[in-house]
Motif scaffolding. Structure first.
Motif, PDB file in Angstrom:
ATOM      1  N   UNK A 227      -7.383   2.934  -8.899  1.00 40.09           N
ATOM      2  CA  UNK A 227      -8.545   2.292  -9.509  1.00 40.09           C
ATOM      3  C   UNK A 227      -8.320   0.787  -9.455  1.00 40.09           C
ATOM      4  N   UNK A 228      -9.251   0.052  -8.843  1.00 40.63           N
ATOM      5  CA  UNK A 228      -9.115  -1.396  -8.689  1.00 40.63           C
ATOM      6  C   UNK A 228     -10.064  -2.127  -9.631  1.00 40.63           C
ATOM      7  N   UNK A 229      -9.616  -3.279 -10.091  1.00 38.79           N
ATOM      8  CA  UNK A 229     -10.442  -4.117 -10.968  1.00 38.79           C
ATOM      9  C   UNK A 229     -10.144  -5.586 -10.670  1.00 38.79           C
ATOM     10  N   UNK A 230     -11.184  -6.393 -10.645  1.00 38.25           N
ATOM     11  CA  UNK A 230     -11.040  -7.848 -10.517  1.00 38.25           C
ATOM     12  C   UNK A 230     -11.249  -8.479 -11.882  1.00 38.25           C
TER      13      UNK A 230
ATOM     14  N   UNK B 163       0.820  -1.206   0.000  1.00 35.79           N
ATOM     15  CA  UNK B 163       0.000   0.000   0.000  1.00 35.79           C
ATOM     16  C   UNK B 163       0.854   1.256   0.000  1.00 35.79           C
ATOM     17  N   UNK B 164       1.918   1.242   0.799  1.00 34.36           N
ATOM     18  CA  UNK B 164       2.827   2.383   0.851  1.00 34.36           C
ATOM     19  C   UNK B 164       3.518   2.603  -0.491  1.00 34.36           C
ATOM     20  N   UNK B 165       3.877   1.501  -1.143  1.00 40.18           N
ATOM     21  CA  UNK B 165       4.524   1.577  -2.463  1.00 40.18           C
ATOM     22  C   UNK B 165       3.576   2.163  -3.508  1.00 40.18           C
ATOM     23  N   UNK B 166       2.347   1.680  -3.519  1.00 41.80           N
ATOM     24  CA  UNK B 166       1.364   2.184  -4.492  1.00 41.80           C
ATOM     25  C   UNK B 166       1.158   3.684  -4.335  1.00 41.80           C
ATOM     26  N   UNK B 167       1.143   4.124  -3.076  1.00 38.72           N
ATOM     27  CA  UNK B 167       0.941   5.550  -2.813  1.00 38.72           C
ATOM     28  C   UNK B 167       2.152   6.374  -3.224  1.00 38.72           C
ATOM     29  N   UNK B 168       3.347   5.926  -2.857  1.00 43.19           N
ATOM     30  CA  UNK B 168       4.562   6.696  -3.153  1.00 43.19           C
ATOM     31  C   UNK B 168       4.848   6.768  -4.646  1.00 43.19           C
ATOM     32  N   UNK B 169       4.529   5.694  -5.378  1.00 40.09           N
ATOM     33  CA  UNK B 169       4.778   5.674  -6.824  1.00 40.09           C
ATOM     34  C   UNK B 169       3.628   6.280  -7.630  1.00 40.09           C
ATOM     35  N   UNK B 170       2.531   6.608  -6.929  1.00 41.52           N
ATOM     36  CA  UNK B 170       1.338   7.163  -7.581  1.00 41.52           C
ATOM     37  C   UNK B 170       0.820   6.221  -8.671  1.00 41.52           C
ATOM     38  N   UNK B 171       0.704   4.953  -8.288  1.00 37.17           N
ATOM     39  CA  UNK B 171       0.180   3.939  -9.208  1.00 37.17           C
ATOM     40  C   UNK B 171      -1.289   4.241  -9.479  1.00 37.17           C
ATOM     41  N   UNK B 172      -1.661   4.272 -10.759  1.00 38.11           N
ATOM     42  CA  UNK B 172      -3.023   4.675 -11.121  1.00 38.11           C
ATOM     43  C   UNK B 172      -4.016   3.517 -11.117  1.00 38.11           C
ATOM     44  N   UNK B 173      -3.512   2.310 -11.343  1.00 38.79           N
ATOM     45  CA  UNK B 173      -4.444   1.183 -11.502  1.00 38.79           C
ATOM     46  C   UNK B 173      -3.880  -0.082 -10.876  1.00 38.79           C
ATOM     47  N   UNK B 174      -4.751  -0.839 -10.207  1.00 40.08           N
ATOM     48  CA  UNK B 174      -4.385  -2.137  -9.650  1.00 40.08           C
ATOM     49  C   UNK B 174      -5.412  -3.158 -10.150  1.00 40.08           C
ATOM     50  N   UNK B 175      -4.909  -4.211 -10.768  1.00 35.98           N
ATOM     51  CA  UNK B 175      -5.775  -5.270 -11.274  1.00 35.98           C
ATOM     52  C   UNK B 175      -5.484  -6.541 -10.482  1.00 35.98           C
ATOM     53  N   UNK B 176      -6.537  -7.157  -9.981  1.00 37.03           N
ATOM     54  CA  UNK B 176      -6.403  -8.409  -9.236  1.00 37.03           C
ATOM     55  C   UNK B 176      -6.933  -9.539 -10.103  1.00 37.03           C
ATOM     56  N   UNK B 177      -6.026 -10.442 -10.490  1.00 33.99           N
ATOM     57  CA  UNK B 177      -6.394 -11.564 -11.353  1.00 33.99           C
ATOM     58  C   UNK B 177      -6.489 -12.824 -10.506  1.00 33.99           C
ATOM     59  N   UNK B 178      -7.510 -13.628 -10.791  1.00 28.48           N
ATOM     60  CA  UNK B 178      -7.617 -14.897 -10.073  1.00 28.48           C
ATOM     61  C   UNK B 178      -8.589 -15.852 -10.734  1.00 28.48           C
TER      62      UNK B 178
END
Length: 271
Positions: free
Chosen positions: A253-256, A216-231
């Motif tokens: 922005x999260x997406x499954x 979570x800290x990494x996503x915030x510091x790098x200003x990651x715009x999108x996270x996709x969760x694949x399963x």
């Protein structure tokens, strides 16, 4: 050049049509499907007519027409029924892959995939090549199912990783692709390729298990715009708690995607 008409660079055409520049070049060089203008420095320029032709090509490929049959179809030299019924070229490609798998010839398999992944858009490649090959491998009467499936998955993963690595140099849009599946599913890497094709610089984190506070800290510091969760499997209760905390404490922005989007369909609605 006709100044009254608008022309587009290959990067813009890729964004408009969803076809990557490698595939556009392959369609021109190998099959003569496109004939864009050139600038004095040799850069390709595409017209609105070219873009419309690309969309027609995508339509025929989506219907299962082999790439080698598209030009005569567009030029009126082949009727629609013959083009859609003739699966010879496509079957030859799949047969060549299956032969390489029978021979456990990884180098030949990689060479075939390089060519097919250049010539076909990703969704067409998955539908008409990946799914077909996997179905053939998993036939109950196949005595080599385990070794062939292992080789197939390994080479697909390596090829996707190579494409993703090449693309990282060209994009600043950061996307993280997570998976909790144990063991890792090779289709995770196809999903990474999809995101790369969409213009993202993708970081893949397979087989996640445990606390995600540091992520979570990494996503915030790098200003990651999108996270996709694949399963393709149910996420464990413990990991689901961690994922919910991650979603609640970050502004991405999260997406499954995959079966997880159905299994945990209410996850994002709750967050």
């Amino acid at each position: 050049m006709d100044c009254e008409h608008k022309y587009y660079a290959i990067k813009d055409v890729s964004e408009i049509t969803g076809v990557n520049s490698v595939t556009l070049r392959a369609w021109q060089r190998r099959y003569g499907l496109l004939n864009p203008m050139r600038t004095e420095k040799g850069h390709r320029l595409y017209s609105d007519d070219d873009i419309e032709r690309i969309r027609k090509i995508l339509t025929w490929l989506g219907k299962g027409v082999a790439i080698g049959k598209v030009r005569p179809l567009l030029d009126g030299e082949l009727n629609v029924e013959d083009a859609t019924n003739d699966q010879t070229d496509k079957l030859k490609a799949v047969e060549s892959i299956l032969t390489a798998l029978v021979d456990c010839n990884g180098a030949k398999l990689d060479k075939l995939l390089i060519q097919l992944m250049k010539e076909y858009p990703l969704d067409v490649f998955v539908k008409h090549v990946v799914n077909h090959v996997e179905k053939e491998i998993k036939k109950p009467e196949n005595p080599l199912v385990n070794i062939q499936l292992s080789l197939w998955q390994s080479v697909i993963m390596q090829r996707c990783i190579a494409l993703i690595t090449q693309a990282k140099k060209r994009s600043s849009k950061l996307c993280y692709l997570l998976s909790f599946d144990q063991p890792d599913n090779y289709r995770l890497w196809l999903q990474a390729w999809i995101l790369t094709d969409m213009g993202y610089n993708v970081t893949v984190l397979p087989s996640i298990d445990g606390k995600l506070a540091a992520l979570g800290a990494t996503l915030t510091s790098l200003k990651v715009s999108r996270v996709v969760v694949f399963g393709e499997r149910r996420i464990s209760a413990a990991n689901l708690v961690q994922l919910k905390l991650l979603i609640a404490n970050t502004h991405c922005d999260y997406e499954l995607v995959g079966s997880a989007s159905t299994i945990h369909h209410d996850l994002l609605a709750e967050s």
